[in-house]
Design a protein around this motif. Structure first.
Motif, short mmCIF file in Angstrom:
data_model
loop_
_atom_site.label_atom_id
_atom_site.label_comp_id
_atom_site.label_asym_id
_atom_site.label_seq_id
_atom_site.Cartn_x
_atom_site.Cartn_y
_atom_site.Cartn_z
N LEU A 139 26.86 3.73 9.13
CA LEU A 139 25.77 4.46 9.80
C LEU A 139 26.20 5.88 10.17
CD1 LEU A 139 24.17 1.73 12.10
CD2 LEU A 139 23.72 2.28 9.71
N GLY A 142 25.94 -0.93 20.18
CA GLY A 142 27.12 -0.32 19.56
C GLY A 142 28.29 -0.49 20.52
N SER A 145 33.54 8.50 16.47
CA SER A 145 33.89 7.24 15.81
C SER A 145 33.04 6.98 14.56
CB SER A 145 33.70 6.08 16.80
OG SER A 145 32.37 6.02 17.25
N HIS A 199 31.34 1.25 25.74
CA HIS A 199 32.80 1.21 25.57
C HIS A 199 33.36 0.06 26.39
CE1 HIS A 199 31.59 5.19 24.28
NE2 HIS A 199 32.77 5.37 23.73
N ARG A 219 19.16 14.42 26.49
CA ARG A 219 19.16 13.60 25.27
C ARG A 219 17.88 12.79 25.17
NH1 ARG A 219 23.85 10.82 22.52
NH2 ARG A 219 23.18 8.81 21.75
N PRO A 238 19.65 6.65 15.49
CA PRO A 238 18.75 7.78 15.76
C PRO A 238 19.49 9.09 16.00
CG PRO A 238 18.10 5.84 17.02
CD PRO A 238 19.42 5.53 16.40
N SER A 289 28.93 11.65 23.60
CA SER A 289 29.80 12.82 23.70
C SER A 289 29.33 13.67 24.89
CB SER A 289 29.75 13.61 22.40
OG SER A 289 28.40 13.85 22.01
N ILE A 329 26.58 4.28 22.93
CA ILE A 329 27.65 3.33 22.62
C ILE A 329 28.19 2.77 23.94
CG2 ILE A 329 30.01 3.12 21.71
CD1 ILE A 329 29.27 5.39 19.72
N LEU A 383 16.87 -1.81 21.96
CA LEU A 383 17.17 -2.50 20.70
C LEU A 383 17.79 -3.88 21.00
CD1 LEU A 383 18.82 0.48 18.75
CD2 LEU A 383 16.49 -0.42 18.46
N ILE A 436 30.70 4.61 12.62
CA ILE A 436 29.79 3.54 13.05
C ILE A 436 29.43 2.68 11.84
CG2 ILE A 436 27.60 2.95 14.16
CD1 ILE A 436 27.60 5.63 15.53
#
Ligand code: TXA
Ligand code: MG
Length: 326
Positions: free
Chosen positions: A195, A120, A181, A67, A58, A226, A143, A65, A116, A183
């Motif tokens: 988003l 999230g 989910s 959790h 990635r 992104p 994921s 995100i 950032l 966003i």
């Protein structure tokens, strides 16, 4: 190495202990959530987060995100405005991710947020919540699939894709929701932005918020989420959308009770929901795309799907799968 596969229904205690041991050692695990399977690791541990990015291939500029177990844990990591708080109360645990200002002392590592100043956050349903509660720290979890591919909605999907790259896969059966989910982000001026459409229909969020969700601008807009780059969720086959009927040799995904003309021309045929139920279609979408892809057809044609409710997320994923590949 092949991942150890543990059934949560058959061995919940073993599953929890193995999960905690892997997470504490800084290794990612695959775990079910109500949306899709996640590749989860300690969000405060840079080495663990790096392993997530490496395992998925990635891009590092695409944040993960975090959790958390509940709203209390969420508050440790982010600041809530009143509207975000209201949405959290209404939809957590559940398939809603809120983008919130990150607290400087959060402990969630920069690698998870891509540097950032927002994060999230999501509270997943079911066993994932138990793992987070037992572990006591937020879990970064995209994921559990190779970046750009179709998200996994079963432990088998994860084993096929990442089984040689990770140590543990927890099997919780087929994901209930089947798409990722939703966003949303509340801006400083109070505007509510969507988003990514997902497992909670935008209409439900608007009803609770009492205001409209602003949709993202199309291509060319600055990268806000992104991961929402055009080509994503891509099968090997090309995709043809809004297809009323299959052409010779195509795989075909139908929707609803309407009889499909030329059905016999399809080399693979499935109906996402014969009853025309969008929740059922969302739950079955990714498994059906994978099965259609495996049929060897070079084109997957998909019937028109209504755009309301969960149909917005379904159409979003189909459009990304159909987008020109990088
Ligand atoms: O349902 C889900 O959300 C699943 C399960 C495993 O929880 N997770 C998931 O993660 O879909 P992932 O990494 O595939 O998608 C996360 C999305 C990406 O599009 C990313 O760009 C966006 O969330 N995102 C994460 N943090 C963000 C932030 N601070 N600001 C804007 N977008 C963010
Ligand atoms: Mg993903």
């Amino acid at each position: 190495m092949t991942a150890r596969l543990i059934s949560i229904a058959e061995a919940p205690r073993e599953a929890l202990e193995a999960a905690i041991a892997e997470l504490a050692a800084g290794r990612p695990i695959a775990m079910p959530t109500e949306t899709v399977y996640g590749l989860a690791a300690d969000a405060t541990n840079p080495a663990a987060i790096t392993r997530i990015y490496e395992t998925k291939g990635r891009p590092r500029f695409n944040p993960l995100i975090a959790h958390v177990a509940d709203l209390g844990m969420a508050r440790i990591h982010a600041r809530f405005d009143p509207l975000s708080e209201k949405l959290a109360h209404a939809f957590w645990p559940g398939p809603l991710t809120l983008i919130l200002p990150l607290r400087p002392d959060s402990g969630i590592h920069d690698l998870a947020t891509s540097g950032l100043d927002t994060v999230g956050l999501r509270v997943p349903q079911g066993f994932a919540g138990e793992i987070i509660r037992a572990f006591g720290k937020p879990l970064a979890a995209p994921s559990a699939n190779t970046s750009g591919g179709i998200s996994p909605t079963s432990a088998t999907h994860v084993m096929e894709d990442l089984g040689e790259k990770i140590g543990l896969v927890l099997d919780g059966g087929a994901s209930d929701v089947g798409v990722e989910s939703t966003i949303v982000k509340v801006e400083a001026d109070g505007r509510l932005r969507l988003l990514r459409p997902g497992g909670i229909p935008a209409e439900e969020i608007e009803r609770v918020a009492g205001k409209p969700l602003e949709r993202p601008e199309k291509a060319g807009a600055a990268i806000e989420a992104p991961g929402m780059l055009a080509s994503h969720y891509a099968p090997d086959a090309a995709m043809r959308l809004q297809a009323e009927a299959p052409l010779e040799g195509e795989a075909y995904l139908a929707f609803g009770p309407r009889p499909v003309p030329d059905r016999e021309k399809a080399v693979f045929f499935d109906n996402l929901s014969p009853a025309g139920n969008l929740a059922e279609a969302a739950a079955r979408l990714f498994a059906a795309m994978k099965a259609a892809d495996r049929s060897g057809a070079t084109m997957i044609a998909v019937a028109p799907i209504p755009g309301h409710g969960l149909g917005e997320a379904i159409n979003d994923r189909l459009e990304r799968a159909a987008a020109p590949r990088a």
